[in-house]
Design a protein around this motif. Structure first.
Motif, PDB file in Angstrom:
ATOM      1  N   GLY A  38       0.824  -1.200   0.000  1.00  0.00           N
ATOM      2  CA  GLY A  38       0.000   0.000   0.000  1.00  0.00           C
ATOM      3  C   GLY A  38       0.859   1.250   0.000  1.00  0.00           C
ATOM      4  N   PRO A  39       0.252   2.397  -0.256  1.00  0.00           N
ATOM      5  CA  PRO A  39       1.000   3.647  -0.294  1.00  0.00           C
ATOM      6  C   PRO A  39       1.715   3.917   1.029  1.00  0.00           C
ATOM      7  N   GLY A  40       3.029   4.106   0.963  1.00  0.00           N
ATOM      8  CA  GLY A  40       3.801   4.401   2.148  1.00  0.00           C
ATOM      9  C   GLY A  40       3.973   3.228   3.091  1.00  0.00           C
ATOM     10  N   LYS A  41       3.650   2.026   2.627  1.00  0.00           N
ATOM     11  CA  LYS A  41       3.737   0.854   3.503  1.00  0.00           C
ATOM     12  C   LYS A  41       4.747  -0.151   2.974  1.00  0.00           C
ATOM     13  N   GLU A  42       5.146  -1.061   3.861  1.00  0.00           N
ATOM     14  CA  GLU A  42       5.998  -2.168   3.452  1.00  0.00           C
ATOM     15  C   GLU A  42       5.154  -3.206   2.708  1.00  0.00           C
ATOM     16  N   ARG A  43       5.822  -3.969   1.888  1.00  0.00           N
ATOM     17  CA  ARG A  43       5.118  -5.074   1.229  1.00  0.00           C
ATOM     18  C   ARG A  43       4.689  -6.093   2.275  1.00  0.00           C
ATOM     19  N   GLU A  44       3.494  -6.629   2.121  1.00  0.00           N
ATOM     20  CA  GLU A  44       2.999  -7.610   3.084  1.00  0.00           C
ATOM     21  C   GLU A  44       2.369  -8.791   2.371  1.00  0.00           C
ATOM     22  N   PHE A  45       2.384  -9.919   3.065  1.00  0.00           N
ATOM     23  CA  PHE A  45       1.779 -11.138   2.553  1.00  0.00           C
ATOM     24  C   PHE A  45       0.269 -11.027   2.613  1.00  0.00           C
ATOM     25  N   ALA A  46      -0.406 -11.552   1.583  1.00  0.00           N
ATOM     26  CA  ALA A  46      -1.867 -11.577   1.574  1.00  0.00           C
ATOM     27  C   ALA A  46      -2.414 -13.005   1.578  1.00  0.00           C
ATOM     28  N   SER A  47      -1.906 -13.829   0.653  1.00  0.00           N
ATOM     29  CA  SER A  47      -2.463 -15.175   0.542  1.00  0.00           C
ATOM     30  C   SER A  47      -1.499 -16.060  -0.235  1.00  0.00           C
ATOM     31  N   ALA A  48      -1.611 -17.388  -0.031  1.00  0.00           N
ATOM     32  CA  ALA A  48      -0.770 -18.331  -0.761  1.00  0.00           C
ATOM     33  C   ALA A  48      -1.509 -19.641  -0.939  1.00  0.00           C
ATOM     34  N   ILE A  49      -1.101 -20.377  -1.963  1.00  0.00           N
ATOM     35  CA  ILE A  49      -1.710 -21.665  -2.252  1.00  0.00           C
ATOM     36  C   ILE A  49      -0.627 -22.646  -2.652  1.00  0.00           C
ATOM     37  N   SER A  50      -0.756 -23.876  -2.187  1.00  0.00           N
ATOM     38  CA  SER A  50       0.229 -24.901  -2.513  1.00  0.00           C
ATOM     39  C   SER A  50       0.128 -25.301  -3.971  1.00  0.00           C
ATOM     40  N   TRP A  51       1.111 -26.064  -4.438  1.00  0.00           N
ATOM     41  CA  TRP A  51       1.134 -26.438  -5.847  1.00  0.00           C
ATOM     42  C   TRP A  51      -0.098 -27.247  -6.234  1.00  0.00           C
ATOM     43  N   THR A  56      -4.043 -23.650   1.653  1.00  0.00           N
ATOM     44  CA  THR A  56      -4.102 -22.210   1.435  1.00  0.00           C
ATOM     45  C   THR A  56      -3.793 -21.476   2.737  1.00  0.00           C
ATOM     46  N   HIS A  57      -3.297 -20.270   2.607  1.00  0.00           N
ATOM     47  CA  HIS A  57      -2.982 -19.436   3.761  1.00  0.00           C
ATOM     48  C   HIS A  57      -3.472 -18.024   3.476  1.00  0.00           C
ATOM     49  N   TYR A  58      -3.900 -17.355   4.536  1.00  0.00           N
ATOM     50  CA  TYR A  58      -4.375 -15.987   4.398  1.00  0.00           C
ATOM     51  C   TYR A  58      -3.842 -15.142   5.551  1.00  0.00           C
ATOM     52  N   ALA A  59      -3.529 -13.901   5.241  1.00  0.00           N
ATOM     53  CA  ALA A  59      -3.230 -12.949   6.299  1.00  0.00           C
ATOM     54  C   ALA A  59      -4.529 -12.671   7.063  1.00  0.00           C
ATOM     55  N   ASP A  60      -4.392 -12.366   8.331  1.00  0.00           N
ATOM     56  CA  ASP A  60      -5.581 -12.097   9.141  1.00  0.00           C
ATOM     57  C   ASP A  60      -6.415 -10.951   8.557  1.00  0.00           C
ATOM     58  N   SER A  61      -5.742 -10.008   7.936  1.00  0.00           N
ATOM     59  CA  SER A  61      -6.429  -8.823   7.425  1.00  0.00           C
ATOM     60  C   SER A  61      -7.350  -9.120   6.250  1.00  0.00           C
ATOM     61  N   VAL A  62      -7.149 -10.266   5.587  1.00  0.00           N
ATOM     62  CA  VAL A  62      -7.973 -10.597   4.416  1.00  0.00           C
ATOM     63  C   VAL A  62      -8.793 -11.866   4.609  1.00  0.00           C
TER      64      VAL A  62
END
Length: 123
Positions: A38-51, A56-62
């Motif tokens: 986001g603007p003025g923010k560090e890059r952060e993890f949102a979600s991931a999925i295995s092959w 699946t994984h999600y950040a608490d914020s999403v």
């Protein structure tokens, strides 16, 4: 190479679906994730999925609002974003790794990064 697409301008409460398309390799060998900055923010993890798509994984914020999925036959990973909030405004990047979603969440061992796609949520 990875190509992210699907970003745009949406009102708060709306939805968007991002796509991450891979070319030139066997996509099904890789775990894939979405990160955002986001603007003025560090890059952060949102979600991931295995092959395989089994994990699946999600950040608490999403969590509860975003859904990650993949179609290996189409070499594409999707991020369905619902109930969007102003604070979801960011450039979204996809990333791929031959390691696991656990390491991917930390941004460790990323083999490929895609160019970002802008998501803007108006309040």
């Amino acid at each position: 190479q990875l190509q992210a697409s699907g970003g745009g301008l949406v009102q708060a409460g709306g939805s968007l679906r991002l796509s991450c398309a891979a070319s030139g390799r066997t996509f099904s060998d890789y775990a894939v994730g979405w990160f955002r900055q986001g603007p003025g923010k560090e890059r952060e993890f949102a979600s991931a999925i295995s092959w395989s798509g089994d994990h699946t994984h999600y950040a608490d914020s999403v969590k509860g609002r975003f859904t990650i999925s993949r179609d290996n036959a189409k070499n594409t990973v999707y991020l369905q974003m619902d109930s969007l909030r102003f604070e979801d405004t960011a450039v979204y990047y996809c990333a791929a790794t031959r390691l696991t979603t656990i390491t991917l969440k930390e941004g460790i061992g990323v083999d490929y990064w895609g160019k970002g796609t802008q998501v803007t949520v108006s309040s």
